[in-house]
Design a protein around this motif. Structure first.
Motif, PDB file in Angstrom:
ATOM      1  N   PHE A   9       0.914  -1.189   0.014  1.00 47.22           N
ATOM      2  CA  PHE A   9       0.135   0.097  -0.027  1.00 47.22           C
ATOM      3  C   PHE A   9       0.956   1.212  -0.086  1.00 47.22           C
ATOM      4  N   ARG A  34      -1.718  -5.732   3.986  1.00 48.27           N
ATOM      5  CA  ARG A  34      -0.531  -4.687   4.325  1.00 48.27           C
ATOM      6  C   ARG A  34       0.020  -5.665   5.720  1.00 48.27           C
ATOM      7  N   ARG A  39       0.982  -0.978   9.267  1.00 45.05           N
ATOM      8  CA  ARG A  39      -0.186  -0.443   9.557  1.00 45.05           C
ATOM      9  C   ARG A  39      -0.083   0.268  10.697  1.00 45.05           C
ATOM     10  N   MET A  43      -3.208   3.929   9.523  1.00 48.30           N
ATOM     11  CA  MET A  43      -4.435   3.364   9.253  1.00 48.30           C
ATOM     12  C   MET A  43      -5.432   4.539   8.708  1.00 48.30           C
ATOM     13  N   GLU A  46      -6.332   4.361   5.071  1.00 50.62           N
ATOM     14  CA  GLU A  46      -6.997   3.255   4.699  1.00 50.62           C
ATOM     15  C   GLU A  46      -8.857   3.655   4.465  1.00 50.62           C
ATOM     16  N   PHE A  54      -9.236  -4.085   3.847  1.00 52.08           N
ATOM     17  CA  PHE A  54      -7.608  -4.204   4.236  1.00 52.08           C
ATOM     18  C   PHE A  54      -7.480  -5.290   5.360  1.00 52.08           C
TER      19      PHE A  54
END
Length: 337
Positions: A9, A34, A39, A43, A46, A54
């Motif tokens: 990502f 991911r 992450r 976050m 997202e 995700f």
């Protein structure tokens, strides 16, 4: 509908994949994988994509029967393993450039895909840059006659990016090299001038590679120390010349997902073509720019998956480009000035 999962990502996914797939008919990004550590503290982005799930569970992605294609958009060191896993689980795979660390790794992936009756392909999306599509349009018109020279530049002025490490060939030069190979195939001879201006023998921040095709010479130049923009393409034929500056390809939102424009490029950045017509008259034309659209690669890949058409990026092209990159790195390691 072809459901896609993406592994990674980062910049490639956010700026060069997702914006060009938004609203694309017949293609849907269902899931993005991911790693959990990636992450943490990141976050918020997202939420920009409410229709995409995700996850940090790779097995869930690999075992999802709805997913036909997995896009690998991670660091090159992990391309081979992720591509192998995708194929082993019955998924087609599209791998970011460079496709693999070596042509040997790439060959193993292509052989596995063939055994599994699946498609593995490199994401050479820059074949669908507006400036390159404009170049192809001019060449196909025949107005230049027989091509004798092409100069292709991919430059920045980023002195702070000049550091030890062999990254320019695989990160930047891979694009114009692939573009030329897609047009002309294997060269009769390749002359390398790859070195570092700051760390001799330890980097590849200066790239100047000549590809010889009979009497014609095609040159790829990349540098991080160019502060005045060169034309993206300078082309000479035995009936005329063509010059085109780089086309822009996206608009970034400060807060939210990247949104791209498919509007025609402003006339101020159109290419310039000067040639001698069939009556011997000299003519000068402004050539409207084609529109950058990386989603075309996905459409052609979908056709290959569904209908058995040719892949837009061929295996032998990928292997050849990887060998060129590796040879360039070897030349850079030996360069002391």
């Amino acid at each position: 509908m072809m459901n896609i999962a993406m592994i990674g990502f980062g910049n490639a996914v956010v700026n060069y994949h997702l914006p060009y797939l938004a609203g694309r008919e017949g293609i849907k990004v269902k899931t993005i994988f991911r790693r959990e550590e990636d992450r943490v503290g990141d976050m918020e982005r997202e939420a920009y994509y409410p229709d995409i799930a995700f996850t940090s569970d790779l097995n869930a992605v690999l075992s999802d029967l709805d997913i036909e294609l997995i896009v690998v958009a991670t660091h090159v060191d992990s391309h081979f393993e992720y591509a192998r896993l995708a194929l082993e689980h019955g998924k087609h795979v599209l791998v970011e450039k460079p496709f693999a660390s070596t042509s040997g790794e790439a060959r193993r992936i292509f052989e596995l895909a063939e055994r599994k009756n699946l498609i593995a392909m490199a994401n050479q999306n820059r074949r669908f840059d507006g400036d390159f599509l404009t170049l192809k349009k001019v060449m196909e018109s025949g107005k230049l006659g027989s091509i004798v020279e092409i100069q292709s530049h991919y430059d920045y002025f980023r002195p702070a990016w000049v550091k030890p490490g062999f990254t320019m060939l695989h990160g930047l030069a891979v694009h114009p090299i692939d573009q030329l190979i897609s047009l002309f195939g294997r060269a009769d001879r390749i002359d390398y001038d790859v070195r570092s201006l700051a760390y001799p023998g330890e980097s590849d921040d200066y790239v100047d590679i000549d590809f010889r095709y009979g009497k014609a010479k095609m040159t790829v130049k990349c540098s991080l120390l160019v502060s005045i923009e060169h034309p993206k393409f300078v082309v000479h034929g035995d009936r005329g010349s063509f010059v085109k500056y780089s086309s822009g390809h996206q608009h970034k939102n400060e807060h939210g997902p990247t949104v791209v424009s498919f509007e025609p490029e402003d006339e101020a950045n159109w290419g310039t073509l000067r040639y001698v017509d069939d009556d011997g008259n000299s003519r000068t034309e402004k050539v409207p720019s084609e529109v950058t659209d990386y989603g075309i690669l996905y459409e052609q890949l979908l056709a290959a998956i569904r209908h058995g058409t040719d892949k837009p990026v061929k295996d032998d092209e990928v292997l050849y480009v990887l060998d060129i990159l590796q040879q360039g790195v070897e030349v850079a390691k030996q360069a002391q000035t």
